[in-house]
Enzyme design. Structure first.
Site, PDB file in Angstrom:
ATOM      1  N   ASP A 122      -3.402   4.301  -1.870  1.00  0.00           N
ATOM      2  CA  ASP A 122      -4.653   4.819  -0.928  1.00  0.00           C
ATOM      3  C   ASP A 122      -4.536   6.309  -0.888  1.00  0.00           C
ATOM      4  OD1 ASP A 122      -6.153   5.013   1.540  1.00  0.00           O
ATOM      5  OD2 ASP A 122      -4.336   4.374   2.682  1.00  0.00           O
ATOM      6  N   ASP A 174     -14.152  14.590  -4.118  1.00  0.00           N
ATOM      7  CA  ASP A 174     -14.337  15.853  -4.839  1.00  0.00           C
ATOM      8  C   ASP A 174     -15.567  15.750  -5.768  1.00  0.00           C
ATOM      9  OD1 ASP A 174     -13.472  18.364  -6.031  1.00  0.00           O
ATOM     10  OD2 ASP A 174     -11.591  17.975  -5.850  1.00  0.00           O
ATOM     11  N   LYS A 204       0.928  -1.278  -0.044  1.00  0.00           N
ATOM     12  CA  LYS A 204       0.042  -0.037  -0.079  1.00  0.00           C
ATOM     13  C   LYS A 204       0.808   1.129  -0.011  1.00  0.00           C
ATOM     14  CE  LYS A 204      -2.314   1.618   3.756  1.00  0.00           C
ATOM     15  NZ  LYS A 204      -2.309   3.213   3.748  1.00  0.00           N
ATOM     16  N   LYS A 206      -7.706   7.966  -1.053  1.00  0.00           N
ATOM     17  CA  LYS A 206      -8.898   8.401  -0.637  1.00  0.00           C
ATOM     18  C   LYS A 206      -9.495   9.764  -1.458  1.00  0.00           C
ATOM     19  CE  LYS A 206      -7.918   6.957   4.076  1.00  0.00           C
ATOM     20  NZ  LYS A 206      -6.591   6.441   3.904  1.00  0.00           N
ATOM     21  N   ARG A 250       3.104  -1.305  10.773  1.00  0.00           N
ATOM     22  CA  ARG A 250       4.229  -1.173  11.719  1.00  0.00           C
ATOM     23  C   ARG A 250       4.540  -2.699  12.280  1.00  0.00           C
ATOM     24  NH1 ARG A 250       1.682   3.567  14.800  1.00  0.00           N
ATOM     25  NH2 ARG A 250      -0.175   2.778  13.723  1.00  0.00           N
ATOM     26  N   THR A 263     -11.639   5.777  11.003  1.00  0.00           N
ATOM     27  CA  THR A 263     -11.717   4.904  12.214  1.00  0.00           C
ATOM     28  C   THR A 263     -11.322   5.912  13.131  1.00  0.00           C
ATOM     29  OG1 THR A 263      -9.326   4.196  11.779  1.00  0.00           O
ATOM     30  CG2 THR A 263     -11.039   2.649  11.594  1.00  0.00           C
TER      31      THR A 263
HETATM   32  O1  C5P Z   1       1.011   0.542  11.128  1.00  0.00           O
HETATM   33  P1  C5P Z   1      -0.355  -0.009  10.899  1.00  0.00           P
HETATM   34  O2  C5P Z   1      -0.393  -1.434  10.923  1.00  0.00           O
HETATM   35  O3  C5P Z   1      -1.248   0.450  12.073  1.00  0.00           O
HETATM   36  O4  C5P Z   1      -0.781   0.959   9.493  1.00  0.00           O
HETATM   37  C1  C5P Z   1      -2.167   0.671   9.162  1.00  0.00           C
HETATM   38  C2  C5P Z   1      -2.149   1.094   7.953  1.00  0.00           C
HETATM   39  O5  C5P Z   1      -3.679   1.352   7.448  1.00  0.00           O
HETATM   40  C3  C5P Z   1      -1.766   2.794   7.937  1.00  0.00           C
HETATM   41  O6  C5P Z   1      -1.293   2.953   6.683  1.00  0.00           O
HETATM   42  C4  C5P Z   1      -2.955   3.531   8.119  1.00  0.00           C
HETATM   43  O7  C5P Z   1      -3.035   4.854   7.455  1.00  0.00           O
HETATM   44  C5  C5P Z   1      -4.011   2.704   7.439  1.00  0.00           C
HETATM   45  N1  C5P Z   1      -5.447   2.796   7.682  1.00  0.00           N
HETATM   46  C6  C5P Z   1      -5.801   2.735   9.220  1.00  0.00           C
HETATM   47  N2  C5P Z   1      -7.224   2.785   9.469  1.00  0.00           N
HETATM   48  C7  C5P Z   1      -8.226   3.126   8.550  1.00  0.00           C
HETATM   49  C8  C5P Z   1      -7.770   3.368   7.200  1.00  0.00           C
HETATM   50  C9  C5P Z   1      -6.446   3.209   7.004  1.00  0.00           C
HETATM   51  O8  C5P Z   1      -5.044   2.248  10.009  1.00  0.00           O
HETATM   52  N3  C5P Z   1      -9.428   3.199   8.952  1.00  0.00           N
END
Ligand code: C5P
Length: 241
Positions: free
Chosen positions: A60, A65, A33, A62, A212, A120
Site C-alpha cells: 500500500d 507522480d 498489507k 499509493k 487494530r 477517507t
Molecule cells: O487499524 P485499522 O483497522 O483502522 O487499519 C486500517 C488500515 O487501512 C490502515 O492501514 C489504514 O492506513 C488503511 N486505510 C484506511 N482508510 C483508507 C485507506 C487506507 O483506514 N481510506
C-alpha cells in the site's frame, strides 16, 4: 473473485512485524498489507522476506507522480512479486495506464492494481475549499472509480458503505477493497464510517482490510479467525454462536 481478509500490518520495524506473523501456526498464512511506514523503514527486503514465508501481500504505497516515473516504479514493485498494489486515481487516467504497463511482467502476469479515490481523511468541505472539487464527495468518488475502470485497473480502495454505488457504476467484477472494519462489540478508534465484517460482505466488499481489531487484540490469531468467519462464512458463524 475470491474474497478475503487482509491484515494491515502497521508496524514500524521488521522485528515487530515478524513477531506478529510468528504467532500464526505454520499452515496459516494470512494476506497482509504493508504500508509506507514499514516499507520506508525496512526497504524492499521486508517484502521479499514476508513473501518467502508464503503470505500474499498488498503493498500500500499509493503512488502518485508523472506517468513515466510511476511506470518505472511499478516495474520495480512487480519484481517484488507482490499481489496487490495501488495508485491515487487523482494522478489521471494516463498515469494509471502507465502504472498498469509498468506492472505487467514479460509473461503477461501482473499484481492486481487498485486506485485510491478520495482519502477517507478528506471530507467534503475540505475537498471543495482546498482542492476546488465542487461536486459532492460521492460524485467525486464514483467519477474517480470510473476513471480507474477506464484505465483498466482492477478496482478501488473505498469505504464498505461506498461499495454498492461503485459496483453499480463500474460493474460487479470491479473490486472494492475496504478498510474501516470493526467488530460489533469494539471501539471505532479514529475510524468514522465503519461496518462489521459481515456488513461489509453484505454491502459487496471483495477484500476487507483490518488493522487494530486484529493487531492490537489480546489474541490476534483468534481475532483474525473471527474476522474470517464473519466475513467469509457469516451463516456458519451465526449458527455456531
Ligand atoms: O487499524 P485499522 O483497522 O483502522 O487499519 C486500517 C488500515 O487501512 C490502515 O492501514 C489504514 O492506513 C488503511 N486505510 C484506511 N482508510 C483508507 C485507506 C487506507 O483506514 N481510506
Amino acid at each position: 473473485m475470491a474474497k478475503d481478509v487482509i491484515i494491515a500490518c502497521d508496524f514500524s520495524s521488521r522485528a515487530a512485524v515478524l513477531d506478529f506473523l510468528d504467532r500464526f501456526p505454520e499452515g496459516e498464512k494470512p494476506f497482509v498489507k504493508i504500508g509506507m511506514e514499514l516499507f520506508y523503514a525496512e526497504g524492499p527486503g521486508i517484502v521479499r522476506e514476508i513473501k518467502a514465508r508464503g503470505h500474499r501481500i498488498f503493498l500500500d504505497l499509493k503512488l502518485h507522480d508523472i506517468p513515466n516515473t510511476v511506470r518505472k516504479a511499478m516495474a520495480v514493485l512487480s519484481g517484488l512479486d507482490v499481489d496487490l498494489v495501488n495508485v491515487h486515481a487523482a494522478g489521471t487516467i494516463e498515469m494509471m495506464r502507465a502504472a498498469l504497463e509498468g506492472l505487467t511482467r514479460p509473461d503477461g502476469t501482473r499484481p492486481l492494481l487498485i486506485a485510491v479515490t478520495q482519502l477517507t481523511s478528506t471530507d467534503e468541505d475540505r475537498m471543495k475549499r482546498e482542492l476546488l472539487i465542487r461536486r459532492g464527495l460521492g460524485r467525486a468518488i464514483v467519477h474517480y472509480a470510473r476513471n480507474a475502470r477506464e484505465a483498466g485497473l482492477d478496482g478501488v480502495v473505498c469505504s464498505p458503505l461506498e461499495s454498492k454505488m461503485i459496483k453499480e457504476a463500474c460493474g460487479s467484477d470491479f473490486l472494492t477493497v475496504t478498510p474501516g472494519i470493526r467488530f460489533a462489540d469494539a471501539a471505532a478508534d479514529d475510524q468514522r464510517r465503519i461496518t462489521t465484517p459481515a456488513q461489509a460482505r453484505e454491502l459487496g466488499s471483495d477484500y476487507i482490510v483490518v488493522g487494530r481489531p486484529i493487531t492490537a487484540a489480546p489474541d490476534p490469531v483468534a481475532a483474525y479467525r473471527r474476522c474470517v468467519a464473519e466475513f467469509l462464512h457469516p451463516q456458519i458463524d451465526s449458527y455456531e454462536r
